[in-house]
Design an enzyme around this catalytic site. Sequence first.
Site, PDB file in Angstrom:
ATOM      1  N   GLY A  74     -10.075   6.167  30.126  1.00  0.00           N
ATOM      2  CA  GLY A  74     -10.506   6.702  30.944  1.00  0.00           C
ATOM      3  C   GLY A  74      -9.934   6.722  31.933  1.00  0.00           C
ATOM      4  O   GLY A  74     -10.955   6.117  33.376  1.00  0.00           O
ATOM      5  N   TYR A  75      -9.209   7.270  32.092  1.00  0.00           N
ATOM      6  CA  TYR A  75      -8.433   7.257  33.967  1.00  0.00           C
ATOM      7  C   TYR A  75      -7.870   8.666  34.427  1.00  0.00           C
ATOM      8  O   TYR A  75      -8.848   8.819  34.951  1.00  0.00           O
ATOM      9  CB  TYR A  75      -7.063   6.354  33.399  1.00  0.00           C
ATOM     10  CG  TYR A  75      -6.965   4.870  33.622  1.00  0.00           C
ATOM     11  CD1 TYR A  75      -8.066   4.384  33.523  1.00  0.00           C
ATOM     12  CD2 TYR A  75      -5.664   4.361  33.997  1.00  0.00           C
ATOM     13  CE1 TYR A  75      -7.974   2.914  33.603  1.00  0.00           C
ATOM     14  CE2 TYR A  75      -5.967   2.577  33.862  1.00  0.00           C
ATOM     15  CZ  TYR A  75      -6.677   2.472  33.530  1.00  0.00           C
ATOM     16  OH  TYR A  75      -7.176   1.100  33.751  1.00  0.00           O
ATOM     17  N   GLU A 107       2.464  -2.892  30.900  1.00  0.00           N
ATOM     18  CA  GLU A 107       3.042  -2.041  30.221  1.00  0.00           C
ATOM     19  C   GLU A 107       4.202  -1.867  30.715  1.00  0.00           C
ATOM     20  O   GLU A 107       4.719  -1.208  30.077  1.00  0.00           O
ATOM     21  CB  GLU A 107       1.793  -1.428  29.290  1.00  0.00           C
ATOM     22  CG  GLU A 107       1.655  -0.406  30.902  1.00  0.00           C
ATOM     23  CD  GLU A 107       1.203   1.294  30.449  1.00  0.00           C
ATOM     24  OE1 GLU A 107       0.276   1.593  31.705  1.00  0.00           O
ATOM     25  OE2 GLU A 107       0.737   1.270  30.126  1.00  0.00           O
TER      26      GLU A 107
END
Length: 402
Positions: free
Chosen positions: A139-140, A256
């Site tokens: 949830g960004y 990442e």
Amino acid sequence: MQLNEHYLCLPSSANNEQGRYLAFQREVRHFVGHNCPEDIREKVRAGEKLTRTVYSRWQQILHEHGWAAPGWPLEHGGTGWDLRQRMIFEEAIADFDCPPLYHHGLGHIGPVIMQFGTSEQKQHYLPRILNGSDWWCQGYSEPNSGSDLASLQTRAELDGNHYIVNGQKIWTSHAHEANVIYMLVRTSREAKKQEGITLLLVDMDTPGITVKPIETIDGWHHVNEVFFENVHVPLTQRVGQEGQGWQCAKYLLERERLPPASVGQLVRQWRRVTQLLWTSQHEQQASHDYSALNQRMFMLAAQIKGAREMLADAIDDMMEKKPLGAKPSALKLRCSLVAQGLSEVALRIIGPAGSQQFISEGSDPTESGIWLQNYMFTRSKTIAGGTTEVQRNVVARQLFGA
């Protein structure tokens, strides 16, 4: 045309080091070749959309073998492999048409919990990520906070031993399948905007959460809007200190920066398109001129090999603790464009008739319909994970200065 070398990112020093990696490669390839179920491999081979059910089955198989988390340290249930071993593993699972590992748990929130979480959070969540019990979404992004993530507006107000969350997230991949979301919320407006952000872990079945699908041009259900209306989140579900969410988010993004799986998946896709091209040429015989498409595939093969060398060089730098500079951005940019190039060749091969065979999720897939959906899906490659424009700016600043 061949792109079937079993690449190794090997040190140029001692022969015993090379021998160790070669032995590891043989072990990995033997295991994945004999243990990934054929029905799963067929879905991957055909380019179908992979669901939580498929990912979880493969995750559980790896977990039983002790290979659930190639990027995690041993003390948290990981393999303890170095980056070269991880690259060997990723190339092997791509080569044998196995699903990639699900990144939200293993690659994103898992390492953040290890770094910033409480002992209780580690004991609860990390084993459930390893065995696939928990399925995470992120949830960004918000309707007005995409590239400028620090401008997010979803707020969380402390009320006793709970936060009360109100707001909206958007483009939330897999929210319809996930049972947990890690989300950034605004807990303060008094300091500069990065300092008023906090990271929460929220069960998706908490009252007040509504998930609505967003239709995308490929017809598959990937992304969603997620609404939060007076959602009560226990204080124990905060990761790190209040206001430390921006540090957690930066730590996640650093983890990442260089995904070893990207090039292996491109090699697999190149083989799929090559097989499609070969079949079409033999069926059509002399009625079509395929020279331009063959030339394009040669060029894409060269770009994939170049990307692989860039990845191997970056891995060497990381293992030697050297700065990566713009290499991750350059690699992401190249892989995105190659993925789109491969899907464009496939669309040219299936032609106008095949391009009309669009299928809806849940229906019996047709080969042409899947290729069309693959083409539509790859349109997002130059947006998701950092837009092409952003990546080019990063590379330009590295080359020419700010």
